[in-house]
Design an enzyme around this catalytic site. Structure first.
Site, mmCIF file in Angstrom:
data_model
loop_
_atom_site.group_PDB
_atom_site.id
_atom_site.type_symbol
_atom_site.label_atom_id
_atom_site.label_comp_id
_atom_site.label_asym_id
_atom_site.label_seq_id
_atom_site.Cartn_x
_atom_site.Cartn_y
_atom_site.Cartn_z
ATOM 1 C CE LYS A 1 31.887 -7.049 -0.045
ATOM 2 N NZ LYS A 1 33.028 -6.310 -0.568
ATOM 3 C CG ASP B 1 25.592 -7.751 -2.273
ATOM 4 O OD1 ASP B 1 26.726 -8.135 -1.681
ATOM 5 O OD2 ASP B 1 25.393 -7.149 -3.290
ATOM 6 C CD GLU B 2 27.493 -3.332 -1.230
ATOM 7 O OE1 GLU B 2 28.122 -2.979 -0.474
ATOM 8 O OE2 GLU B 2 27.564 -3.195 -2.493
#
Ligand SMILES: [Zn+2]
Length: 199
Positions: free
Chosen positions: A15, A88-89
């Site tokens: 990712k 992100d995350e």
């Protein structure tokens, strides 16, 4: 038209690499981006997103108090060519923040690309992912492979001996060493039988 995008996957599917590549593609064309990463990820320091293949870029740390819309709107005063916000995350977002990110796309006309896990190590949905799966205008799965060759969709937390962990807090940051991506069949087999996992 700018949209809210959600790229979801199991652990270790790349990712962060995909996020950094997307940001680079904008910048290469002279467009500006802002990256966000959770404050809780202390593995590599607060404000850098690293991919496992060596790319990295500075990010703005977020916690559950950050108002994404206000922050990004303010930044547009000095970033005249801001075209893309990347998170992100993104499973660590809360419901309100997913709504703010949606507003960034629809009201400010800036694309928002979120990258995250669908479920935690017990198979429960993360709050951020639940609302991203519901409100994102585009959903894309980043695929990863289970040890058996099927598509990995579940995230198993494992202990130092490789045994499945079935209790504990939802948030425990770790990479390869504490999680393994499994297909549903292998996940169930291992949880049920507490088989030893080969990582
Ligand atoms: Zn499998």
């Amino acid at each position: 038209m700018a949209k809210l995008y959600f790229y979801y996957s199991a652990m270790n599917a790349g990712k962060s690499t995909t996020l950094l590549q997307a940001s680079y593609n904008y910048q290469e064309r002279g467009m500006q981006t802002i990256l966000f990463a959770p404050k809780i990820d202390q593995r590599f320091g607060n404000t850098i997103i690293y991919s496992r293949i060596g790319l990295k870029q500075e990010a703005v740390p977020f916690d559950d108090q950050l108002n994404f819309f206000e922050y990004v709107e303010e930044r547009t005063n000095t970033m005249s060519n801001l075209k893309c916000v990347l998170v992100d995350e993104a499973h660590f977002l809360n419901k309100k923040q997913v709504s703010e990110l949606s507003d960034i796309a629809t009201e400010l006309g800036i694309a928002v690309l979120c990258y995250g896990l669908r479920s935690d190590f017990l198979g429960e949905p993360f709050e951020g992912s639940k609302y991203l799966l519901t409100w994102a205008e585009e959903l894309t799965e980043i695929k990863t492979i289970c040890q058996c060759g099927r598509k990995g969709i579940m995230n198993m937390r494992i202990d130092s001996e490789g045994n499945p962990v079935t209790k504990g807090a939802q948030v425990q940051i770790g990479g390869n060493e504490s999680y393994v991506s499994l297909c549903m069949k292998c996940y169930k087999n291992k949880v049920n039988k507490q088989e030893e996992i080969t990582v």
